[in-house]
Design a protein around this motif. Structure first.
Motif, PDB file in Angstrom:
ATOM      1  N   TYR A 384       0.795  -1.310  -0.121  1.00 14.06           N
ATOM      2  CA  TYR A 384       0.067   0.016  -0.057  1.00 14.06           C
ATOM      3  C   TYR A 384       0.892   1.254   0.049  1.00 14.06           C
ATOM      4  CZ  TYR A 384      -3.508  -3.385   1.426  1.00 14.06           C
ATOM      5  OH  TYR A 384      -4.505  -4.342   1.266  1.00 14.06           O
ATOM      6  N   TYR A 385       2.064   0.986   0.112  1.00  8.52           N
ATOM      7  CA  TYR A 385       2.989   2.129   0.045  1.00  8.52           C
ATOM      8  C   TYR A 385       2.675   3.248  -1.075  1.00  8.52           C
ATOM      9  CZ  TYR A 385       7.177   5.255   0.308  1.00  8.52           C
ATOM     10  OH  TYR A 385       7.833   6.195   0.385  1.00  8.52           O
ATOM     11  N   PRO A 386       2.539   2.759  -2.384  1.00  2.62           N
ATOM     12  CA  PRO A 386       1.926   3.794  -3.324  1.00  2.62           C
ATOM     13  C   PRO A 386       0.871   4.670  -2.844  1.00  2.62           C
ATOM     14  CG  PRO A 386       2.600   1.608  -4.518  1.00  2.62           C
ATOM     15  CD  PRO A 386       2.457   1.536  -2.717  1.00  2.62           C
ATOM     16  N   LEU A 387       0.062   4.167  -2.216  1.00  2.00           N
ATOM     17  CA  LEU A 387      -1.358   4.884  -1.781  1.00  2.00           C
ATOM     18  C   LEU A 387      -1.190   5.856  -0.396  1.00  2.00           C
ATOM     19  CD1 LEU A 387      -3.944   2.170  -2.567  1.00  2.00           C
ATOM     20  CD2 LEU A 387      -3.306   4.029  -3.802  1.00  2.00           C
ATOM     21  N   CYS A 388      -0.384   5.271   0.437  1.00  2.00           N
ATOM     22  CA  CYS A 388      -0.453   6.233   1.674  1.00  2.00           C
ATOM     23  C   CYS A 388       1.036   7.124   1.873  1.00  2.00           C
ATOM     24  CB  CYS A 388      -0.655   5.097   2.961  1.00  2.00           C
ATOM     25  SG  CYS A 388       0.854   4.577   3.504  1.00  2.00           S
ATOM     26  N   ASN A 389       1.932   6.599   1.114  1.00  2.00           N
ATOM     27  CA  ASN A 389       3.533   7.216   1.117  1.00  2.00           C
ATOM     28  C   ASN A 389       3.884   7.265   2.675  1.00  2.00           C
ATOM     29  OD1 ASN A 389       5.373   8.758   0.225  1.00  2.00           O
ATOM     30  ND2 ASN A 389       4.373  10.512   0.349  1.00  2.00           N
ATOM     31  N   GLY A 390       3.538   6.370   3.458  1.00  2.00           N
ATOM     32  CA  GLY A 390       4.134   6.326   4.655  1.00  2.00           C
ATOM     33  C   GLY A 390       3.052   6.821   5.956  1.00  2.00           C
ATOM     34  N   GLY A 391       1.944   7.225   5.642  1.00  2.00           N
ATOM     35  CA  GLY A 391       1.004   7.827   6.671  1.00  2.00           C
ATOM     36  C   GLY A 391       1.456   9.254   7.033  1.00  2.00           C
ATOM     37  N   CYS A 392       0.652   9.777   8.011  1.00  2.00           N
ATOM     38  CA  CYS A 392       0.765  11.135   8.549  1.00  2.00           C
ATOM     39  C   CYS A 392       1.431  11.217   9.655  1.00  2.00           C
ATOM     40  CB  CYS A 392      -0.556  11.760   8.443  1.00  2.00           C
ATOM     41  SG  CYS A 392      -0.795  13.270   9.391  1.00  2.00           S
ATOM     42  N   GLU A 393       2.727  12.087   9.671  1.00  2.00           N
ATOM     43  CA  GLU A 393       3.439  12.123  10.702  1.00  2.00           C
ATOM     44  C   GLU A 393       3.063  13.191  11.754  1.00  2.00           C
ATOM     45  OE1 GLU A 393       7.851  13.408  11.753  1.00  2.00           O
ATOM     46  OE2 GLU A 393       7.635  12.288   9.813  1.00  2.00           O
ATOM     47  N   TYR A 394       2.120  13.970  11.335  1.00  2.00           N
ATOM     48  CA  TYR A 394       1.492  15.056  12.295  1.00  2.00           C
ATOM     49  C   TYR A 394       0.625  14.081  13.271  1.00  2.00           C
ATOM     50  CZ  TYR A 394      -1.307  18.555  14.510  1.00  2.00           C
ATOM     51  OH  TYR A 394      -2.178  19.309  15.246  1.00  2.00           O
ATOM     52  N   GLU A 395       0.011  13.307  12.298  1.00  2.00           N
ATOM     53  CA  GLU A 395      -1.192  12.870  13.085  1.00  2.00           C
ATOM     54  C   GLU A 395      -0.406  11.669  14.115  1.00  2.00           C
ATOM     55  OE1 GLU A 395      -4.123   9.590  14.098  1.00  2.00           O
ATOM     56  OE2 GLU A 395      -2.116   9.234  12.626  1.00  2.00           O
ATOM     57  N   MET A 396       0.534  11.158  13.961  1.00  2.00           N
ATOM     58  CA  MET A 396       1.312  10.348  14.838  1.00  2.00           C
ATOM     59  C   MET A 396       1.589  11.070  16.100  1.00  2.00           C
ATOM     60  SD  MET A 396       4.732   8.066  14.093  1.00  2.00           S
ATOM     61  CE  MET A 396       5.856   9.509  13.888  1.00  2.00           C
ATOM     62  N   ILE A 397       2.351  12.200  15.729  1.00  2.00           N
ATOM     63  CA  ILE A 397       2.837  13.029  16.706  1.00  2.00           C
ATOM     64  C   ILE A 397       1.681  13.601  17.791  1.00  2.00           C
ATOM     65  CG2 ILE A 397       4.137  15.265  17.492  1.00  2.00           C
ATOM     66  CD1 ILE A 397       5.861  14.502  14.971  1.00  2.00           C
ATOM     67  N   SER A 398       0.645  14.131  17.150  1.00  2.00           N
ATOM     68  CA  SER A 398      -0.287  14.844  17.759  1.00  2.00           C
ATOM     69  C   SER A 398      -1.153  13.978  18.530  1.00  2.00           C
ATOM     70  CB  SER A 398      -1.386  15.631  16.933  1.00  2.00           C
ATOM     71  OG  SER A 398      -2.058  14.858  16.060  1.00  2.00           O
ATOM     72  N   SER A 399      -1.210  12.720  18.225  1.00  2.00           N
ATOM     73  CA  SER A 399      -2.205  11.727  18.969  1.00  2.00           C
ATOM     74  C   SER A 399      -1.281  10.496  19.874  1.00  2.00           C
ATOM     75  CB  SER A 399      -3.067  10.948  17.866  1.00  2.00           C
ATOM     76  OG  SER A 399      -3.702  11.876  17.307  1.00  2.00           O
ATOM     77  N   ASP A 400       0.028  10.773  19.847  1.00  2.00           N
ATOM     78  CA  ASP A 400       1.044   9.901  20.686  1.00  2.00           C
ATOM     79  C   ASP A 400       1.002   8.711  20.166  1.00  2.00           C
ATOM     80  OD1 ASP A 400       1.485  12.430  22.320  1.00  2.00           O
ATOM     81  OD2 ASP A 400      -0.347  12.047  23.335  1.00  2.00           O
ATOM     82  N   LYS A 401       1.142   8.485  18.917  1.00  2.00           N
ATOM     83  CA  LYS A 401       1.346   7.371  18.464  1.00  2.00           C
ATOM     84  C   LYS A 401       2.512   6.763  17.909  1.00  2.00           C
ATOM     85  CE  LYS A 401      -3.454   7.172  16.207  1.00  2.00           C
ATOM     86  NZ  LYS A 401      -4.313   6.804  15.113  1.00  2.00           N
ATOM     87  N   LYS A 402       2.855   5.380  18.049  1.00  2.00           N
ATOM     88  CA  LYS A 402       4.369   5.025  17.895  1.00  2.00           C
ATOM     89  C   LYS A 402       4.473   4.928  16.140  1.00  2.00           C
ATOM     90  CE  LYS A 402       4.851   2.625  21.976  1.00  2.00           C
ATOM     91  NZ  LYS A 402       5.525   1.177  22.803  1.00  2.00           N
ATOM     92  N   SER A 403       3.330   4.742  15.428  1.00  2.00           N
ATOM     93  CA  SER A 403       3.583   4.478  13.955  1.00  2.00           C
ATOM     94  C   SER A 403       2.233   5.163  13.628  1.00  2.00           C
ATOM     95  CB  SER A 403       3.628   2.861  13.691  1.00  2.00           C
ATOM     96  OG  SER A 403       3.493   2.901  12.253  1.00  2.00           O
ATOM     97  N   SER A 404       2.217   5.698  12.178  1.00  2.00           N
ATOM     98  CA  SER A 404       0.950   6.226  11.563  1.00  2.00           C
ATOM     99  C   SER A 404       0.677   5.022  10.472  1.00  2.00           C
ATOM    100  CB  SER A 404       1.376   7.553  10.952  1.00  2.00           C
ATOM    101  OG  SER A 404       2.311   7.322  10.025  1.00  2.00           O
ATOM    102  N   CYS A 405       1.308   3.778  10.591  1.00  2.00           N
ATOM    103  CA  CYS A 405       0.792   2.868   9.909  1.00  2.00           C
ATOM    104  C   CYS A 405      -0.741   2.690   9.365  1.00  2.00           C
ATOM    105  CB  CYS A 405       1.368   1.326  10.234  1.00  2.00           C
ATOM    106  SG  CYS A 405       0.874  -0.127   8.936  1.00  2.00           S
ATOM    107  N   GLN A 406      -1.035   2.704   8.095  1.00  2.00           N
ATOM    108  CA  GLN A 406      -2.416   2.448   7.855  1.00  2.00           C
ATOM    109  C   GLN A 406      -2.907   1.131   6.941  1.00  2.00           C
ATOM    110  OE1 GLN A 406      -3.891   6.246   6.005  1.00  2.00           O
ATOM    111  NE2 GLN A 406      -1.803   7.084   6.128  1.00  2.00           N
TER     112      GLN A 406
END
Length: 441
Positions: A384-406
């Motif tokens: 799924y990398y061509p679709l998500c490009n690694g996810g959203c780093e802001y969402e990971m930081i603002s929500s205290d997540k270890k990963s933004s894997c989708q």
């Protein structure tokens, strides 16, 4: 859920007597009549699929095409995209404002300094095409300052190719209409969160008693009748408004039918993903949808939009992250530069200060190179990398997540992405509408 497989680097599924194919690298799609197994169907239509750029020859490395387009944008220094917030000033107190917890008491650089910053950035990249997004706060409160900035650029033989503005839509007058026409603004993105009562509850005017919704509708009519600007209606879905969204769409169709259903529609619909402001807010803590529920709501609404034959600006539930594009820059009121629009004002996303760029550009370039996205080790290997490009780093930081894997989200909704890709066609740049052969459901 329909079974989805990856064959020859593309997503493939079947629906009754049809085979649906979507190429995530090129965003091309096709529907074939099933002829035996899926593999047989693909093999018997191989020449057609190659000719339509759905698949490539057997020995083709599909990862190369993704890398090509990623690097084409990443290292395209001829084009510089700048999102500029001249100030954080706004005439509304929105309950979920992304900047409500961002430090705002900063020194604003003056227009001469801002012009100097722009010229330094343009020269640093030797950019030939300049795209601008007017941002804020509310940018139309600052339209006169943008006017002076644009005049200064033209005196230096710098011309902006494309100008857009993100605005709450509550401010319009003859001077703003003249400003839009003078610089030929391309589009305005206006957020409308629901029908009148829902919108007015969360988009609160600082002028006591003033109700924004009707003012926005009247201003949209003014923008459309007096300029050539396109309007993107942005709606962020959450628990409080998700059941009202289609009511809003039906209302807008009634008010703007001619502009929505013209051959080149001037009103386009965008469904947004709600993020917590930094340190969160009471509103988003209470109303933000969990990932799975958001995705279910998104696709339910998306199918309804397509079947209403309105124009949409994306077939994915969230935009590709721009954080790894060195030529996509966000400028704050103090002249600091960031690489994430949600991260404006946050050190995690700051690339350089006004002083760095104007006095020590080498430091700015080094920071730009070093500000890499924090991808999971397995991202590049994921289908799924061509679709998500690694996810959203802001969402990971603002929500205290270890990963933004989708991956879990795409596992559940990849069929919807394939289905939607075959239901719509691109009628303008990043504008999609139902294919002419699609029937109402």
């Amino acid at each position: 859920m329909n079974d989805v497989r990856v064959i020859k680097g593309v997503y493939v599924t079947e629906e009754n007597d049809k085979v649906l194919i979507f190429n995530p690298h090129l965003f091309t799609s096709i529907i074939l009549l099933k002829d035996g197994t899926i593999e047989n169907t693909i093999e018997k239509n191989k020449e057609l699929l190659i000719d339509k750029s759905i698949i490539f020859e057997d020995d083709f490395d599909y990862n190369l095409i993704s890398k090509f387009f990623e690097n084409k944008e990443k290292y395209n220094f001829n084009k510089l995209t700048i999102t500029d917030a001249l100030s954080y000033n706004c005439n509304l107190n929105c309950s979920y404002c992304m900047q409500q917890n961002t430090f705002k008491g900063i020194r604003r650089i003056n227009l001469d300094e801002k012009l100097d910053l722009w010229l330094k950035l343009i020269n640093l990249f030797n950019a030939k095409q300049i795209d601008l997004c007017m941002f804020g706060g509310e940018p139309l409160l600052e339209y006169e300052k943008f006017d002076k900035l644009f005049d200064g650029l033209m005196l230096n033989n710098i011309y902006i190719s494309n100008i857009n503005a993100v605005t709450n839509g509550t401010i319009c007058n003859e001077n703003i209409i003249n400003f839009i026409n003078k610089y030929k603004l391309n589009s305005l993105q206006i957020t409308i969160d629901g029908t009148e009562n829902i919108h007015n509850l969360r988009r609160v005017s600082k002028n006591i008693g003033e109700k924004p919704f009707n003012k926005i509708i009247n201003n949209i009519k003014w923008f459309l009748s007096s300029t050539d600007v396109f309007i993107t209606i942005n709606t962020v879905l959450d628990k409080a408004n998700k059941d009202d969204y289609i009511n809003l769409v039906d209302y807008l169709i009634k008010e703007f039918k001619g502009y929505i259903y013209s051959c080149r529609p001037r009103i386009i619909f965008n469904l947004g993903l709600e993020c917590h402001p930094f340190k969160k807010s009471d509103f988003t803590i209470k109303n933000i949808l969990p990932d799975n529920e958001y995705q279910n709501t998104y696709y339910e609404c998306m199918y309804k939009l397509i079947n209403k034959n309105v124009a949409i600006n994306s077939i994915l539930p969230s935009p590709m992250c721009i954080k790894n594009l060195p030529t996509d820059l966000i400028i704050s009121p103090d002249g600091s530069v960031y690489n994430c629009i949600s991260g404006l004002g946050l050190d995690d996303f700051k690339i350089g200060t006004y002083y760095d760029i104007t006095n020590n550009p080498e430091k700015f370039i080094i920071n730009l190179i070093n500000k890499k996205r924090r991808l999971d080790y397995n991202c590049n290997k994921c289908k799924y990398y061509p679709l998500c490009n690694g996810g959203c780093e802001y969402e990971m930081i603002s929500s205290d997540k270890k990963s933004s894997c989708q991956k879990g989200i795409f596992d559940k909704h990849i069929y919807d992405i394939i289905k939607i890709s075959t239901m719509v066609e691109e009628i303008d740049n990043n504008v999609f509408r139902r294919c002419c052969y699609e029937s109402d459901s």
